[in-house]
Enzyme design. Sequence first.
Site, PDB file in Angstrom:
ATOM      1  N   HIS A  25      20.630  -0.302  34.315  1.00  0.00           N
ATOM      2  CA  HIS A  25      20.746  -0.418  35.777  1.00  0.00           C
ATOM      3  C   HIS A  25      20.891  -1.912  36.043  1.00  0.00           C
ATOM      4  O   HIS A  25      19.904  -2.646  36.033  1.00  0.00           O
ATOM      5  CB  HIS A  25      19.504   0.176  36.428  1.00  0.00           C
ATOM      6  CG  HIS A  25      19.405  -0.058  37.903  1.00  0.00           C
ATOM      7  ND1 HIS A  25      19.450   0.965  38.819  1.00  0.00           N
ATOM      8  CD2 HIS A  25      19.265  -1.194  38.617  1.00  0.00           C
ATOM      9  CE1 HIS A  25      19.339   0.459  40.031  1.00  0.00           C
ATOM     10  NE2 HIS A  25      19.222  -0.850  39.946  1.00  0.00           N
ATOM     11  N   ASP A  58      24.439  10.054  39.585  1.00  0.00           N
ATOM     12  CA  ASP A  58      23.241   9.421  40.146  1.00  0.00           C
ATOM     13  C   ASP A  58      22.637  10.313  41.228  1.00  0.00           C
ATOM     14  O   ASP A  58      22.157   9.830  42.258  1.00  0.00           O
ATOM     15  CB  ASP A  58      23.518   8.007  40.683  1.00  0.00           C
ATOM     16  CG  ASP A  58      22.221   7.204  40.850  1.00  0.00           C
ATOM     17  OD1 ASP A  58      21.128   7.736  40.538  1.00  0.00           O
ATOM     18  OD2 ASP A  58      22.302   6.049  41.302  1.00  0.00           O
TER      19      ASP A  58
HETATM   20  O1  DOR Z   1      20.057   5.042  44.608  1.00  0.00           O
HETATM   21  C1  DOR Z   1      19.360   5.139  43.607  1.00  0.00           C
HETATM   22  N1  DOR Z   1      18.387   6.051  43.515  1.00  0.00           N
HETATM   23  N2  DOR Z   1      19.563   4.279  42.606  1.00  0.00           N
HETATM   24  C2  DOR Z   1      18.720   4.200  41.567  1.00  0.00           C
HETATM   25  O2  DOR Z   1      18.931   3.387  40.726  1.00  0.00           O
HETATM   26  C3  DOR Z   1      17.530   5.068  41.503  1.00  0.00           C
HETATM   27  C4  DOR Z   1      17.720   6.277  42.280  1.00  0.00           C
HETATM   28  C5  DOR Z   1      16.447   7.037  42.522  1.00  0.00           C
HETATM   29  O3  DOR Z   1      15.650   7.224  41.612  1.00  0.00           O
HETATM   30  O4  DOR Z   1      16.254   7.505  43.656  1.00  0.00           O
HETATM   31 ZN    ZN Z   2      20.235   3.123  38.928  1.00  0.00          ZN
END
Ligand code: DOR
Ligand code: ZN
Length: 462
Positions: free
Chosen positions: A189, A319
């Site tokens: 990340h 994601d």
């Molecule tokens: O938008 C995101 N949500 N990016 C991330 O890196 C983590 C993820 C989450 O776990 O909600």
């Molecule tokens: Zn992420």
Amino acid sequence: MTTASLPETGTVLVTNVRPYGEGEPVDVLVTGERIAEIGPSGTVTAEEHAERLDGRGGVLLPGFVDLHTHLREPGREDAETVRTGSAAAALGGYTAVFAMANTEPVADSAVVVEHVWRAGREVGLVDVHPVGAVTVGLRGDKLAELGTMAASAAGVRVFSDDGHCVADPLIMRRALEYARGLDAVIAQHAEEPRLTEGAQAHEGERAALLGLAGWPASAEEAIVARDCILASHAGARLHVCHVSTRGTADVLAWGKPRHPRGATAISAEVTPHHLLLTDELLAGYDPVNKVNPPLRTESDVTALREALAEGTIDCVATDHAPHAVQDKDTEWAVARPGMLGLQTALSVVVETMVRPGMLDWRGVARVMSERPAEIARLPDQGRPIAVGEPANLVLVDPDARWTVRGEQLASIAGNTPYEGMALPATVRATMLRGRMTAADGATVGDGVRTATGATERTGGAR
Ligand code: DOR
Ligand code: ZN
């Protein structure tokens, strides 16, 4: 429920279908877990009691593989569970997903990764592969026991602190070195935390107008450049999560060919939302559009589409990030970042890549199935549609349109940025090792009643 209570695999005859959307329609006979026969339409016969799937007008693809899913179990079952997330995956055409480690407790030990892996097997709708944390508690200062997680029943081969960057260069270097010995990959990340302290929106004109603290592109690009260098020196494999800027695509184009093991040793993913949405959406301060990394500009979106088409970005990963209402439906600054993605990914890829002519269906198979399976070293996913191959398949209706309704999606949470949007293409059926897991908008054989957004079908309307 145990796997034994799921329907037995039998014989399925898919008729009149075009694999990869190419050539004349064929019939595909699946016996047990594998493809047994492929022949011109009308020439393949099956036993009387075989299940029949009418593939007319449909495109047959290898089942999708998602390298980046948040299933929230253990710990946040109010947002998603392995069961509901698996249902969303099957309905979205996926046959394998990688469940990120930022659960509560964190998946940084054999016990937790085995729990997630077992839960996935029990549901049986999709192969759930837990991702192991790189550092203990995702805290970034001490390596987790990668070897123990790799040797566990879950057989972890993808490690990530996703949600957090492995920012310390020495820790990242050691992680890469360990991973090399395990033939595992570190999925980074990429976010230099010193550059994103208090950041709320892509740094630029829009954030300035809205009075939101800027999230600079350089925070991502600097880490990706550093990690390409670290991975090359370590001879280790690196995967870059959710690439969001034009500059990162440029850095990857520079770094990939310089890796001593060849360009494929460095891989990268882009999310559907970064292929479609921009920071223009932030005008309404609706936290449904808050995501990490943030939505960027039109110029970034254009560059990401081009990079995906030409292979600088290897694949699409969702994601998928479900959040409970109390964490998401709140003021911008405190809302959690993240969006649902599993059931809308295909449609967004069709909208952004297939319809504009940047990817054909072969290309969709490459970015949603074949490359992710290779990156994660899954031997039975992302395989060609050919006799003898495992029957992990998705039947797509390319001409259907549907309207996204968050509350009709299988996830517990409803945080979709596509609410009310009409999108092209639906998943007609998904098959995991010869067994139907989703058909006509409902999951099959898991005992879960799930509705889907795939309701308002208007075949041929596009
Ligand atoms: O938008 C995101 N949500 N990016 C991330 O890196 C983590 C993820 C989450 O776990 O909600
Ligand atoms: Zn992420």
